[in-house]
Design an enzyme around this catalytic site. Sequence first.
Site, PDB file in Angstrom:
ATOM      1  N   ARG A  23      28.495  34.093  33.346  1.00 42.34           N
ATOM      2  CA  ARG A  23      28.710  32.988  34.204  1.00 42.34           C
ATOM      3  C   ARG A  23      27.268  32.163  34.696  1.00 42.34           C
ATOM      4  NH1 ARG A  23      32.760  34.958  38.513  1.00 42.34           N
ATOM      5  NH2 ARG A  23      34.193  35.092  37.160  1.00 42.34           N
ATOM      6  N   ARG A  50      28.576  34.137  46.256  1.00 42.33           N
ATOM      7  CA  ARG A  50      29.015  33.355  44.762  1.00 42.33           C
ATOM      8  C   ARG A  50      28.575  32.051  44.675  1.00 42.33           C
ATOM      9  NH1 ARG A  50      32.584  36.549  41.624  1.00 42.33           N
ATOM     10  NH2 ARG A  50      32.329  38.559  42.127  1.00 42.33           N
ATOM     11  N   LYS A  92      32.643  40.484  47.093  1.00 41.40           N
ATOM     12  CA  LYS A  92      32.230  39.040  46.792  1.00 41.40           C
ATOM     13  C   LYS A  92      32.134  38.143  48.020  1.00 41.40           C
ATOM     14  CE  LYS A  92      35.542  38.866  43.571  1.00 41.40           C
ATOM     15  NZ  LYS A  92      36.469  38.316  42.732  1.00 41.40           N
ATOM     16  N   LYS A 129      32.474  33.918  49.082  1.00 42.58           N
ATOM     17  CA  LYS A 129      32.582  32.666  48.677  1.00 42.58           C
ATOM     18  C   LYS A 129      32.307  31.586  49.742  1.00 42.58           C
ATOM     19  CE  LYS A 129      35.013  34.109  44.823  1.00 42.58           C
ATOM     20  NZ  LYS A 129      36.176  34.012  43.806  1.00 42.58           N
ATOM     21  N   CYS A 136      43.935  30.164  35.015  1.00 37.96           N
ATOM     22  CA  CYS A 136      42.914  30.933  35.086  1.00 37.96           C
ATOM     23  C   CYS A 136      42.723  31.593  33.465  1.00 37.96           C
ATOM     24  CB  CYS A 136      43.322  32.189  35.980  1.00 37.96           C
ATOM     25  SG  CYS A 136      44.373  33.235  35.205  1.00 37.96           S
ATOM     26  N   CYS A 145      40.292  38.606  29.687  1.00 38.31           N
ATOM     27  CA  CYS A 145      40.255  39.199  31.224  1.00 38.31           C
ATOM     28  C   CYS A 145      41.048  40.491  31.174  1.00 38.31           C
ATOM     29  CB  CYS A 145      41.068  38.190  32.268  1.00 38.31           C
ATOM     30  SG  CYS A 145      41.176  39.014  33.685  1.00 38.31           S
ATOM     31  N   CYS A 161      47.837  37.179  36.863  1.00 41.54           N
ATOM     32  CA  CYS A 161      47.854  38.283  37.618  1.00 41.54           C
ATOM     33  C   CYS A 161      47.642  37.847  38.994  1.00 41.54           C
ATOM     34  CB  CYS A 161      46.935  39.606  37.307  1.00 41.54           C
ATOM     35  SG  CYS A 161      45.196  39.352  38.179  1.00 41.54           S
ATOM     36  N   CYS A 191      42.798  33.803  40.314  1.00 41.98           N
ATOM     37  CA  CYS A 191      41.610  32.983  39.998  1.00 41.98           C
ATOM     38  C   CYS A 191      41.998  31.540  39.827  1.00 41.98           C
ATOM     39  CB  CYS A 191      41.061  33.541  38.884  1.00 41.98           C
ATOM     40  SG  CYS A 191      40.434  35.212  38.987  1.00 41.98           S
TER      41      CYS A 191
HETATM   42 FE1  SRM Z   1      38.421  35.221  39.474  1.00 40.35          FE
HETATM   43  C1  SRM Z   1      38.190  38.744  38.763  1.00 40.35           C
HETATM   44  C2  SRM Z   1      37.985  34.598  36.213  1.00 40.35           C
HETATM   45  C3  SRM Z   1      37.747  32.139  40.244  1.00 40.35           C
HETATM   46  C4  SRM Z   1      39.771  35.841  42.578  1.00 40.35           C
HETATM   47  N1  SRM Z   1      38.119  36.532  38.069  1.00 40.35           N
HETATM   48  C5  SRM Z   1      37.973  37.910  37.900  1.00 40.35           C
HETATM   49  C6  SRM Z   1      37.424  38.396  36.427  1.00 40.35           C
HETATM   50  C7  SRM Z   1      35.956  38.530  36.712  1.00 40.35           C
HETATM   51  C8  SRM Z   1      38.299  39.510  35.873  1.00 40.35           C
HETATM   52  C9  SRM Z   1      37.777  40.825  36.113  1.00 40.35           C
HETATM   53  O1  SRM Z   1      37.335  41.374  37.308  1.00 40.35           O
HETATM   54  O2  SRM Z   1      37.711  41.817  35.281  1.00 40.35           O
HETATM   55  C10 SRM Z   1      37.983  37.247  35.629  1.00 40.35           C
HETATM   56  C11 SRM Z   1      37.332  36.975  34.374  1.00 40.35           C
HETATM   57  C12 SRM Z   1      38.195  36.613  33.276  1.00 40.35           C
HETATM   58  C13 SRM Z   1      37.378  35.981  31.978  1.00 40.35           C
HETATM   59  O3  SRM Z   1      37.747  36.658  30.969  1.00 40.35           O
HETATM   60  O4  SRM Z   1      36.657  35.049  32.125  1.00 40.35           O
HETATM   61  C14 SRM Z   1      38.111  36.045  36.528  1.00 40.35           C
HETATM   62  N2  SRM Z   1      37.963  33.802  38.608  1.00 40.35           N
HETATM   63  C15 SRM Z   1      37.807  33.712  37.254  1.00 40.35           C
HETATM   64  C16 SRM Z   1      37.520  32.282  36.573  1.00 40.35           C
HETATM   65  C17 SRM Z   1      36.789  32.016  35.357  1.00 40.35           C
HETATM   66  C18 SRM Z   1      39.034  31.731  36.610  1.00 40.35           C
HETATM   67  C19 SRM Z   1      38.994  30.195  36.128  1.00 40.35           C
HETATM   68  O5  SRM Z   1      40.196  30.188  35.031  1.00 40.35           O
HETATM   69  O6  SRM Z   1      38.295  29.407  36.269  1.00 40.35           O
HETATM   70  C20 SRM Z   1      36.898  31.641  37.996  1.00 40.35           C
HETATM   71  C21 SRM Z   1      35.511  31.809  37.838  1.00 40.35           C
HETATM   72  C22 SRM Z   1      34.853  31.310  39.220  1.00 40.35           C
HETATM   73  C23 SRM Z   1      33.299  31.042  39.322  1.00 40.35           C
HETATM   74  O7  SRM Z   1      32.670  30.307  38.599  1.00 40.35           O
HETATM   75  O8  SRM Z   1      32.828  31.856  40.068  1.00 40.35           O
HETATM   76  C24 SRM Z   1      37.564  32.684  39.062  1.00 40.35           C
HETATM   77  N3  SRM Z   1      38.424  34.195  41.357  1.00 40.35           N
HETATM   78  C25 SRM Z   1      38.299  32.889  41.230  1.00 40.35           C
HETATM   79  C26 SRM Z   1      38.982  32.563  42.383  1.00 40.35           C
HETATM   80  C27 SRM Z   1      39.028  30.993  43.014  1.00 40.35           C
HETATM   81  C28 SRM Z   1      37.931  30.493  43.878  1.00 40.35           C
HETATM   82  O9  SRM Z   1      37.035  31.268  43.941  1.00 40.35           O
HETATM   83  O10 SRM Z   1      37.968  29.431  44.252  1.00 40.35           O
HETATM   84  C29 SRM Z   1      39.732  33.405  42.855  1.00 40.35           C
HETATM   85  C30 SRM Z   1      40.504  33.750  44.282  1.00 40.35           C
HETATM   86  C31 SRM Z   1      39.520  33.326  45.690  1.00 40.35           C
HETATM   87  C32 SRM Z   1      39.170  34.580  46.187  1.00 40.35           C
HETATM   88  O11 SRM Z   1      38.104  35.131  45.752  1.00 40.35           O
HETATM   89  O12 SRM Z   1      39.932  35.084  46.915  1.00 40.35           O
HETATM   90  C33 SRM Z   1      39.450  34.737  42.433  1.00 40.35           C
HETATM   91  N4  SRM Z   1      38.768  37.184  40.510  1.00 40.35           N
HETATM   92  C34 SRM Z   1      39.571  37.021  41.755  1.00 40.35           C
HETATM   93  C35 SRM Z   1      39.949  38.641  42.144  1.00 40.35           C
HETATM   94  C36 SRM Z   1      40.477  39.094  43.462  1.00 40.35           C
HETATM   95  C37 SRM Z   1      39.393  39.279  44.628  1.00 40.35           C
HETATM   96  C38 SRM Z   1      40.229  39.898  45.712  1.00 40.35           C
HETATM   97  O13 SRM Z   1      39.935  39.327  46.769  1.00 40.35           O
HETATM   98  O14 SRM Z   1      40.930  40.781  45.646  1.00 40.35           O
HETATM   99  C39 SRM Z   1      39.304  39.189  41.025  1.00 40.35           C
HETATM  100  C40 SRM Z   1      39.601  40.549  41.143  1.00 40.35           C
HETATM  101  C41 SRM Z   1      38.272  41.566  41.547  1.00 40.35           C
HETATM  102  O15 SRM Z   1      37.325  40.837  42.174  1.00 40.35           O
HETATM  103  O16 SRM Z   1      38.458  42.703  41.728  1.00 40.35           O
HETATM  104  C42 SRM Z   1      38.937  38.435  40.145  1.00 40.35           C
HETATM  105 FE1  SF4 Z   2      42.308  37.597  35.172  1.00 38.82          FE
HETATM  106 FE2  SF4 Z   2      44.074  37.883  37.078  1.00 38.82          FE
HETATM  107 FE3  SF4 Z   2      41.658  36.100  37.510  1.00 38.82          FE
HETATM  108 FE4  SF4 Z   2      43.534  35.492  35.837  1.00 38.82          FE
HETATM  109  S1  SF4 Z   2      43.934  35.745  37.921  1.00 38.82           S
HETATM  110  S2  SF4 Z   2      41.505  35.464  35.383  1.00 38.82           S
HETATM  111  S3  SF4 Z   2      44.339  37.170  35.091  1.00 38.82           S
HETATM  112  S4  SF4 Z   2      41.861  38.539  37.167  1.00 38.82           S
END
Ligand code: SRM
Ligand code: SF4
Length: 568
Positions: free
Chosen positions: A71, A140, A204, A206, A427, A433, A472, A476
């Site tokens: 990323r 982030r 994290k 944000k 997402c 993922c 899930c 995201c």
């Molecule tokens: Fe996310 C984890 C993809 C934005 C909340 N996110 C992940 C992981 C890294 C899976 C993992 O931990 O193994 C995913 C990788 C998937 C892949 O194969 O690429 C993933 N997140 C993404 C992206 C690529 C989604 C997309 O389709 O665009 C976004 C990348 C953002 C970036 O460039 O930095 C992405 N993730 C978000 C957002 C939206 C936002 O930030 O505006 C959220 C919700 C906001 C928040 O953080 O509360 C988000 N991602 C999560 C979470 C839940 C965090 C929590 O508070 O519990 C996880 C799981 C974790 O961190 O354990 C996670």
């Molecule tokens: Fe993966 Fe769940 Fe984030 Fe989708 S919402 S990219 S399934 S961690």
Amino acid sequence: MTHPSVEDIKINSRGLRGTLLEGLTDPVTGSLSEEDQRLVKFHGSYQQDDRDLRDERRRQKLEPAHQFMIRVRAPGGVFTPAQWLKLDAIATTWANHSLRVTTRQTFQFHGVIKRELKATMQAINAAALDTISACGDVNRNVLGCSNPLQSRLHAQVYAWAQRLSAEFLPKTRAYYEIWLDQEKLADSGQEEDPVYGKVYLPRKFKMAVAVPPINDVDVFANDFGLIAIVDEAGGLAGFNVAIGGGMGASHGDPGTYPRLANVIGFVAPEQALAIAAAALTVQRDHGDRVERKHARFKYTIDDHGLDFIVAQMEERAGFRLQPARPWHFDHNGDRFGWVEGDDGRWHLTLSLPTGRIADRPGAPHLTGLREIARVHRGEFRLTANQNLVIAGVPAGDRERIDALVRAHALDQENRAPTALARASMACVALPTCALAMAEAERYLPDFNARLEPLLDRHGLREAPILLRISGCPNGCSRPYLGEIALVGKAPGRYNLMLGADHRGQRLNTLYRENISESEILDTLDPLFGRYAGEREAGEGFGDFLHRAGIVELPPYPTHRRIALELQA
Ligand code: SRM
Ligand code: SF4
């Protein structure tokens, strides 16, 4: 054998180095050690495996098809054409021939193998970009409004996104040593980090900067948000400050929940960095370091109380917040097509299908954007809704850009048959993922196609209904802010969430649990019918569902809607 906790791994990592150098050159496996997998996140990369191949490889007694997601750190999401060409070359040389625009305004590469990880990181660096802090327990990628209509303000907001990102970069030189072969400084005592220390953050963190009337960054979904307040002369008067937003939750665990940020006051521009530092360090010192699921700032605020947290922030910043100023958001989406900015340049916003830029039959988007980058004299802006702005086009170049857009079907999504399809997000989910429970990115086009006849039947083709799908409950694609959202439960089964507004100011509510596609369509059909027949002028689908008493606010303990009385 018990595994060390993430806190221990961070503390013992010698400034996020661990044994990454050794692990990267170990030819025996395509994987890193478990500890190094944790640490490589801080350098912007995740170890993954192709889940489509998992069973077959297991049958063949092979280790999983290990690969890495990378990323890029790109606060505000702006790239020059020269950078675009370099990123495109990386995608086709080392990754899976695609660039993936994320919901945080940057690019991800997928499918990089371990022995090519370092070369890929070096190539990213050669494009004057890096991946530091793109993942991990740190600040982030910082979001900045990408609204092309306000180009002068955009430049200021972009500068703020850059400043907030630079201010909270870790001080360790590990990235430069490991990936760029620079001088080794570990244990030299030259890396004191007053913000992160040795333990970094509990989870994290944000940040986002929004400019009303567009909330394209979903500012209330961030741990720390700035809402720009414009003075009468059109300049930046300062910012309203919002804290404690977050989306992540776990199915069946009421102790986890999405939450909108609280608007806590107003600061002048010169106070913004200090108040951001105060929020981040309060979370550093008071966040939960035992239970990672409970370690986000939103839970720290709910555990200690908003008043305590704000008092702590004011003490650390050395000033009192002023009362929040009125603001108004119209919507949280992007506006597609050409607009003339207030700087006289032209900007074309393209809807990208789930942010994935690849060459597909009949839609050679990767090639098309490469061709555009070769002639474009402005910049590329990514939006936090996984879309793209070809920005800063002189009037005389519009025709040439349009011809390339048409020739490569880059306007395909802008011409999608429903407004819902144009604005929908999903997402990544499967196959990369590790946490995905159901399809999202790969399912969205099919689901949009199934919705089309329903919307058509009810005369809702142009109704700007906001749909988001996540594989899930981590959220995201910020699904809890969708007027309609599908949240993955199991293969082919989703929770149907309904009733957010389209301004990012009200969370949606669980309407039906664990249902299949046909049940989702059967549920939505009569609701579309009622909406078409009973809506008031300009009323959004989510607002209608609330007015008609079809959904109520969700049962989460705190902050499910932004206080409306604060808004102009
Ligand atoms: Fe996310 C984890 C993809 C934005 C909340 N996110 C992940 C992981 C890294 C899976 C993992 O931990 O193994 C995913 C990788 C998937 C892949 O194969 O690429 C993933 N997140 C993404 C992206 C690529 C989604 C997309 O389709 O665009 C976004 C990348 C953002 C970036 O460039 O930095 C992405 N993730 C978000 C957002 C939206 C936002 O930030 O505006 C959220 C919700 C906001 C928040 O953080 O509360 C988000 N991602 C999560 C979470 C839940 C965090 C929590 O508070 O519990 C996880 C799981 C974790 O961190 O354990 C996670
Ligand atoms: Fe993966 Fe769940 Fe984030 Fe989708 S919402 S990219 S399934 S961690």
